[in-house]
Design a protein around this motif. Structure first.
Motif, PDB file in Angstrom:
ATOM      1  N   LEU A 163      34.787  33.626  42.215  1.00  0.00           N
ATOM      2  CA  LEU A 163      34.838  34.797  41.336  1.00  0.00           C
ATOM      3  C   LEU A 163      36.135  35.577  41.548  1.00  0.00           C
ATOM      4  O   LEU A 163      36.761  36.021  40.586  1.00  0.00           O
ATOM      5  N   GLN A 164      36.544  35.715  42.790  1.00  0.00           N
ATOM      6  CA  GLN A 164      37.784  36.430  43.075  1.00  0.00           C
ATOM      7  C   GLN A 164      38.992  35.652  42.573  1.00  0.00           C
ATOM      8  O   GLN A 164      39.951  36.220  42.073  1.00  0.00           O
ATOM      9  N   VAL A 219      44.127  45.117  35.715  1.00  0.00           N
ATOM     10  CA  VAL A 219      43.545  46.447  35.829  1.00  0.00           C
ATOM     11  C   VAL A 219      43.042  46.604  37.259  1.00  0.00           C
ATOM     12  O   VAL A 219      42.820  45.622  37.950  1.00  0.00           O
ATOM     13  N   LYS A 220      42.865  47.811  37.700  1.00  0.00           N
ATOM     14  CA  LYS A 220      42.394  48.049  39.062  1.00  0.00           C
ATOM     15  C   LYS A 220      40.992  48.635  39.004  1.00  0.00           C
ATOM     16  O   LYS A 220      40.816  49.847  38.902  1.00  0.00           O
ATOM     17  N   PRO A 221      39.971  47.755  39.075  1.00  0.00           N
ATOM     18  CA  PRO A 221      38.600  48.272  39.049  1.00  0.00           C
ATOM     19  C   PRO A 221      38.233  48.937  40.375  1.00  0.00           C
ATOM     20  O   PRO A 221      38.844  48.666  41.402  1.00  0.00           O
ATOM     21  N   LEU A 272      33.224  46.635  41.569  1.00  0.00           N
ATOM     22  CA  LEU A 272      33.522  45.211  41.588  1.00  0.00           C
ATOM     23  C   LEU A 272      32.552  44.465  42.503  1.00  0.00           C
ATOM     24  O   LEU A 272      32.017  43.415  42.141  1.00  0.00           O
ATOM     25  N   ALA A 273      32.289  45.017  43.678  1.00  0.00           N
ATOM     26  CA  ALA A 273      31.337  44.406  44.610  1.00  0.00           C
ATOM     27  C   ALA A 273      29.953  44.335  43.985  1.00  0.00           C
ATOM     28  O   ALA A 273      29.243  43.325  44.135  1.00  0.00           O
ATOM     29  N   HIS A 274      29.561  45.378  43.267  1.00  0.00           N
ATOM     30  CA  HIS A 274      28.255  45.399  42.597  1.00  0.00           C
ATOM     31  C   HIS A 274      28.173  44.300  41.529  1.00  0.00           C
ATOM     32  O   HIS A 274      27.146  43.623  41.400  1.00  0.00           O
TER      33      HIS A 274
END
Length: 113
Positions: free
Chosen positions: A49-50, A63-65, A70-72
């Motif tokens: 995923l990463q 973009v910077k979430p 992001l972990a959720h």
């Protein structure tokens, strides 16, 4: 360079071709199963995923979430695959969720046309 458009019919045809679909899913599962135990752990799926960075880009622009958000999202995706909630994803769970996601993409693509 060639560009191919996917429509719902192409996706459905692939999913309905058991040999092609199962082979593709088994290959991807084997690639993700880095310790070769026949199961995907959270960390094995998280790496993928990463690597894909699907959530960190928007139409190809970084973009910077929020890291917690992001972990959720990653946790939620893993839970969708881990249907029996035993902390790992086996091949059948992986296949079932992959098929479900591709069918959802088909519906999305069909609704856009």
């Amino acid at each position: 360079m060639s560009v191919e458009l996917l429509d719902g019919g192409i996706i459905l045809g692939f999913i309905e071709d058991d040999e092609a679909f199962n082979g593709s899913v088994q290959d991807r599962f084997a690639y993700l199963d880095t310790n070769h135990d026949g199961l995907l752990s959270y960390s094995e799926m998280l790496k993928e995923l990463q690597f894909l960075r699907m959530i960190e880009t928007h139409f190809g622009i970084d973009v910077k979430p929020d890291p917690e958000e992001l972990a959720h999202v990653y946790d939620s995706l893993f839970v969708q695959f881990d249907r029996d909630s035993n902390g790992v994803v086996d091949l059948e769970e992986f296949k079932a969720e992959t098929k479900r996601m591709r069918l959802l993409w088909r519906m999305i693509l069909d609704s856009c046309l």
